[in-house]
Design a protein around this motif. Structure first.
Motif, PDB file in Angstrom:
ATOM      1  N   UNK A  10       0.805  -1.224   0.000  1.00 26.27           N
ATOM      2  CA  UNK A  10       0.000   0.000   0.000  1.00 26.27           C
ATOM      3  C   UNK A  10       0.836   1.272   0.000  1.00 26.27           C
ATOM      4  N   UNK A  11       1.845   1.343   0.846  1.00 25.17           N
ATOM      5  CA  UNK A  11       2.624   2.576   0.955  1.00 25.17           C
ATOM      6  C   UNK A  11       3.321   2.870  -0.363  1.00 25.17           C
ATOM      7  N   UNK A  12       3.978   1.817  -0.924  1.00 22.06           N
ATOM      8  CA  UNK A  12       4.723   2.022  -2.157  1.00 22.06           C
ATOM      9  C   UNK A  12       3.786   2.297  -3.331  1.00 22.06           C
ATOM     10  N   UNK A  13       2.669   1.587  -3.344  1.00 17.55           N
ATOM     11  CA  UNK A  13       1.691   1.836  -4.404  1.00 17.55           C
ATOM     12  C   UNK A  13       1.209   3.284  -4.327  1.00 17.55           C
ATOM     13  N   UNK A  14       1.064   3.755  -3.093  1.00 18.57           N
ATOM     14  CA  UNK A  14       0.606   5.112  -2.859  1.00 18.57           C
ATOM     15  C   UNK A  14       1.619   6.117  -3.424  1.00 18.57           C
ATOM     16  N   UNK A  15       2.902   5.963  -3.058  1.00 17.37           N
ATOM     17  CA  UNK A  15       3.905   6.904  -3.534  1.00 17.37           C
ATOM     18  C   UNK A  15       4.041   6.822  -5.050  1.00 17.37           C
ATOM     19  N   UNK A  16       3.935   5.623  -5.616  1.00 19.28           N
ATOM     20  CA  UNK A  16       4.015   5.482  -7.065  1.00 19.28           C
ATOM     21  C   UNK A  16       2.824   6.152  -7.745  1.00 19.28           C
ATOM     22  N   UNK A  17       1.671   6.062  -7.090  1.00 16.98           N
ATOM     23  CA  UNK A  17       0.491   6.714  -7.655  1.00 16.98           C
ATOM     24  C   UNK A  17       0.679   8.217  -7.757  1.00 16.98           C
ATOM     25  N   UNK A  18       1.247   8.818  -6.734  1.00 18.50           N
ATOM     26  CA  UNK A  18       1.521  10.262  -6.761  1.00 18.50           C
ATOM     27  C   UNK A  18       2.548  10.607  -7.839  1.00 18.50           C
ATOM     28  N   UNK A  19       3.560   9.730  -7.996  1.00 19.05           N
ATOM     29  CA  UNK A  19       4.579   9.995  -9.021  1.00 19.05           C
ATOM     30  C   UNK A  19       3.944   9.949 -10.416  1.00 19.05           C
ATOM     31  N   UNK A  20       3.057   8.972 -10.614  1.00 16.58           N
ATOM     32  CA  UNK A  20       2.362   8.876 -11.909  1.00 16.58           C
ATOM     33  C   UNK A  20       1.572  10.150 -12.199  1.00 16.58           C
ATOM     34  N   UNK A  21       0.838  10.641 -11.194  1.00 17.54           N
ATOM     35  CA  UNK A  21       0.040  11.862 -11.388  1.00 17.54           C
ATOM     36  C   UNK A  21       0.924  13.076 -11.641  1.00 17.54           C
ATOM     37  N   UNK A  34      16.548   0.334 -11.028  1.00 20.18           N
ATOM     38  CA  UNK A  34      17.678  -0.086 -10.209  1.00 20.18           C
ATOM     39  C   UNK A  34      17.347  -1.096  -9.132  1.00 20.18           C
ATOM     40  N   UNK A  35      17.927  -0.870  -7.949  1.00 19.09           N
ATOM     41  CA  UNK A  35      17.868  -1.849  -6.871  1.00 19.09           C
ATOM     42  C   UNK A  35      16.467  -2.195  -6.415  1.00 19.09           C
ATOM     43  N   UNK A  36      15.559  -1.214  -6.431  1.00 17.56           N
ATOM     44  CA  UNK A  36      14.188  -1.503  -6.018  1.00 17.56           C
ATOM     45  C   UNK A  36      13.570  -2.562  -6.930  1.00 17.56           C
ATOM     46  N   UNK A  37      13.751  -2.396  -8.228  1.00 13.20           N
ATOM     47  CA  UNK A  37      13.159  -3.329  -9.191  1.00 13.20           C
ATOM     48  C   UNK A  37      13.803  -4.708  -9.040  1.00 13.20           C
ATOM     49  N   UNK A  38      15.117  -4.710  -8.918  1.00 17.77           N
ATOM     50  CA  UNK A  38      15.844  -5.978  -8.729  1.00 17.77           C
ATOM     51  C   UNK A  38      15.313  -6.737  -7.520  1.00 17.77           C
ATOM     52  N   UNK A  39      15.213  -6.046  -6.382  1.00 22.01           N
ATOM     53  CA  UNK A  39      14.806  -6.712  -5.160  1.00 22.01           C
ATOM     54  C   UNK A  39      13.324  -7.079  -5.181  1.00 22.01           C
ATOM     55  N   UNK A  40      12.525  -6.292  -5.896  1.00 22.18           N
ATOM     56  CA  UNK A  40      11.104  -6.610  -6.032  1.00 22.18           C
ATOM     57  C   UNK A  40      10.931  -7.927  -6.779  1.00 22.18           C
ATOM     58  N   UNK A  41      11.689  -8.094  -7.858  1.00 22.40           N
ATOM     59  CA  UNK A  41      11.603  -9.337  -8.644  1.00 22.40           C
ATOM     60  C   UNK A  41      12.137 -10.514  -7.836  1.00 22.40           C
ATOM     61  N   UNK A  42      13.192 -10.272  -7.049  1.00 20.23           N
ATOM     62  CA  UNK A  42      13.770 -11.334  -6.228  1.00 20.23           C
ATOM     63  C   UNK A  42      12.963 -11.604  -4.960  1.00 20.23           C
ATOM     64  N   UNK A  43      11.947 -10.760  -4.718  1.00 27.52           N
ATOM     65  CA  UNK A  43      11.115 -10.888  -3.519  1.00 27.52           C
ATOM     66  C   UNK A  43      11.971 -10.842  -2.256  1.00 27.52           C
ATOM     67  N   UNK A  44      12.847  -9.825  -2.198  1.00 27.65           N
ATOM     68  CA  UNK A  44      13.766  -9.689  -1.065  1.00 27.65           C
ATOM     69  C   UNK A  44      13.199  -8.826   0.064  1.00 27.65           C
ATOM     70  N   UNK A  45      11.922  -8.550   0.036  1.00 24.12           N
ATOM     71  CA  UNK A  45      11.324  -7.759   1.111  1.00 24.12           C
ATOM     72  C   UNK A  45      11.066  -6.328   0.679  1.00 24.12           C
ATOM     73  N   UNK A  46      10.504  -5.566   1.597  1.00 23.85           N
ATOM     74  CA  UNK A  46      10.102  -4.189   1.319  1.00 23.85           C
ATOM     75  C   UNK A  46      11.316  -3.274   1.292  1.00 23.85           C
ATOM     76  N   UNK A  47      11.470  -2.551   0.187  1.00 23.08           N
ATOM     77  CA  UNK A  47      12.609  -1.631   0.053  1.00 23.08           C
ATOM     78  C   UNK A  47      12.380  -0.372   0.868  1.00 23.08           C
ATOM     79  N   UNK A  48      13.468   0.176   1.375  1.00 22.56           N
ATOM     80  CA  UNK A  48      13.406   1.428   2.117  1.00 22.56           C
ATOM     81  C   UNK A  48      13.935   2.595   1.293  1.00 22.56           C
TER      82      UNK A  48
END
Length: 475
Positions: A10-21, A34-48
């Motif tokens: 939810x939090x990340x979807x929220x910030x991405x939604x604002x960036x899209x707008x 970069x690293x966020x996408x890499x770790x998202x695909x690897x399912x390494x947990x929530x990025x900070x």
């Protein structure tokens, strides 16, 4: 390829939604990269932390996003680099305009120009870090993978997008990052890329020690640090950074007698201790606990190979090493020094556990006694199961004795109950060396178990010692 269809954070979807707008309003294209996408695909947990690339002004996009967010976060702008950063609900979001780079021979700081997304991905260090996800309304969630980064994630491979010699020569810190990612992710470095690191290892000299040590620390904080240190040694980088470690490498034989390879033993100890502690500085102590063995190695026809006083020599080496590498010259360095100096003491005690030896160990180690015991247990690298079990059982006895002596004698970080002021007042003295002699005598007597750690007994001992060196009490 659509990748955000199951996106439910939810939090990340929220910030991405604002960036899209915000991107739509500014008429710029925006991508998370970069690293966020890499770790998202690897399912390494929530990025900070999240990196956003705008094809246009990253600073303007950051300011627009902050304006739209309900919390109205402050935007830090770095005009020199064309970047901006804001924090939102525990997440650090950095914005940058897409750019292309060109390098000079003597610097890793590139000449930067505005560029396309493709040019921005070209400049990335590795294929797995060049992955981008669209945050644009018409292509939201689409994955842009021009170099086969997803396949490399599946194959567990570290590979550069472009010619590895150019990638590493342009920015030699990428050689350290390659090894760090391989260690953290348990990936392999692609063969040609690994050879390129070895070919370009001298280029590391243009990188500041501080930046290099950030990567070394991340390798040391990894689940299995030896993976990284073996790669550093194989490519020649370790010899530049920590020659004290590579000096431990190798086995000598004289008259049929060998010593163990202390380099590989050290890496085993580091891996062992990493299973028990996340303390970076205790891991540093494990890495450096035997560095005094190279300069103290001697062969005796009577007893074979010796490393006399290697703990003392090693603890002295720690200061010069920390200073050279720009590591902190504070209590962290002193902690590592203490661990190296005391690293063999519990091992010696394990064969003959006496109260006086335990008291001295607890006094010298102070609050770090538990860290010291953890280091010594990690130092057991024998492959003989019977010896392994016996050594660990011995350390259990040492731990039990430490608890018993500590509860009874309370010598951890103790100060003798007789102070310098009491000695001066009793004998009518001004500051002099005799005061130190008496204090040391009382301290040693308590540690040796001659008297308990109590005032009355210590006071009587002070009088006896004073009389022996010609001092009489007032009155």
């Amino acid at each position: 390829m659509q990748i955000l269809e199951n996106y439910n954070l939810a939090i990340q979807q929220n910030i991405f939604g604002y960036i899209t707008k915000a991107a739509k309003e500014l008429k710029v294209d925006a991508f998370v990269i970069g690293g966020y996408v890499r770790d998202y695909i690897l399912e390494r947990g929530t990025a900070k932390d999240i990196d956003i690339v705008a094809v246009g002004s990253g600073i303007a996009l950051a300011l627009k996003v902050a304006e739209m967010l309900p919390t109205k976060p402050k935007v830090q702008v770095f005009k020199t680099y064309g970047t901006a950063m804001l924090r939102y609900q525990d997440i650090e979001v950095e914005f940058v305009g897409a750019r292309k780079e060109s390098y000079s021979e003597d610097s890793r700081n590139p000449k930067v120009e505005e560029g396309s997304l493709q040019e921005d991905q070209n400049r990335r260090d590795f294929t797995i870090n060049a992955l981008a996800i669209s945050l644009n309304e018409d292509s939201l969630g689409d994955l842009l993978d021009p170099f086969g980064g997803v396949d490399d994630l599946k194959s567990k491979l570290i590979r550069t997008p472009l010619n590895p010699d150019i990638t590493y020569s342009d920015d030699p810190l990428r050689m350290m990052r390659a090894i760090r990612f391989a260690t953290q992710l348990n990936f392999q470095i692609e063969k040609e890329s690994l050879k390129a690191i070895a070919r370009n290892e001298q280029r590391l000299g243009i990188i500041t020690r501080e930046r290099v040590m950030v990567e070394v620390n991340k390798i040391l904080e990894s689940p299995v640090p030896s993976l990284g240190f073996l790669l550093l040694e194989e490519t020649g980088l370790l010899q530049q950074i920590l020659p004290e470690l590579t000096d431990l490498k190798g086995v000598q034989e004289v008259e049929g007698q060998k010593h163990k390879d202390n380099f590989y033993h050290t890496l085993e100890v580091v891996d062992n201790i990493s299973g028990y502690t996340d303390d970076l500085w205790l891991r540093w102590a494990a890495l450096l606990h035997d560095i005094g063995k190279a300069p103290t190695k001697r062969f005796s026809k009577k007893i074979g190979w010796t490393f006399h006083n290697h703990e003392f020599v090693g603890s002295k080496m720690v200061f010069k090493l920390f200073k050279r590498l720009k590591l902190p010259l504070n209590n962290k360095m002193k902690f590592v020094q203490k661990m190296v100096l005391l690293s063999s003491r519990p091992i010696v005690l394990a064969s003959e556990v006496t109260d006086s030896a335990i008291r001295r160990l607890v006094f010298d180690a102070g609050d770090e006694i538990e860290s010291l015991m953890t280091l010594c247990e990690a130092d057991i690298t024998t492959k003989n199961p019977n010896k392994f079990k016996r050594y660990h059982n011995n350390f259990k006895l040492v731990r039990a004795k430490i608890k018993e002596v500590e509860e009874r004698d309370k010598v951890r970080n103790f100060e003798p109950p007789i102070t310098g002021e009491i000695i001066m007042k009793t004998f009518g003295l001004e500051p002099c060396r005799e005061i130190g002699q008496i204090k040391d005598f009382i301290k040693e007597s308590i540690l040796d178990g001659m008297i308990p750690n109590e005032y009355d007994e210590a006071y009587q001992l002070m009088l006896k010692k004073g009389k022996k060196i010609g001092l009489l009490p007032n009155g």
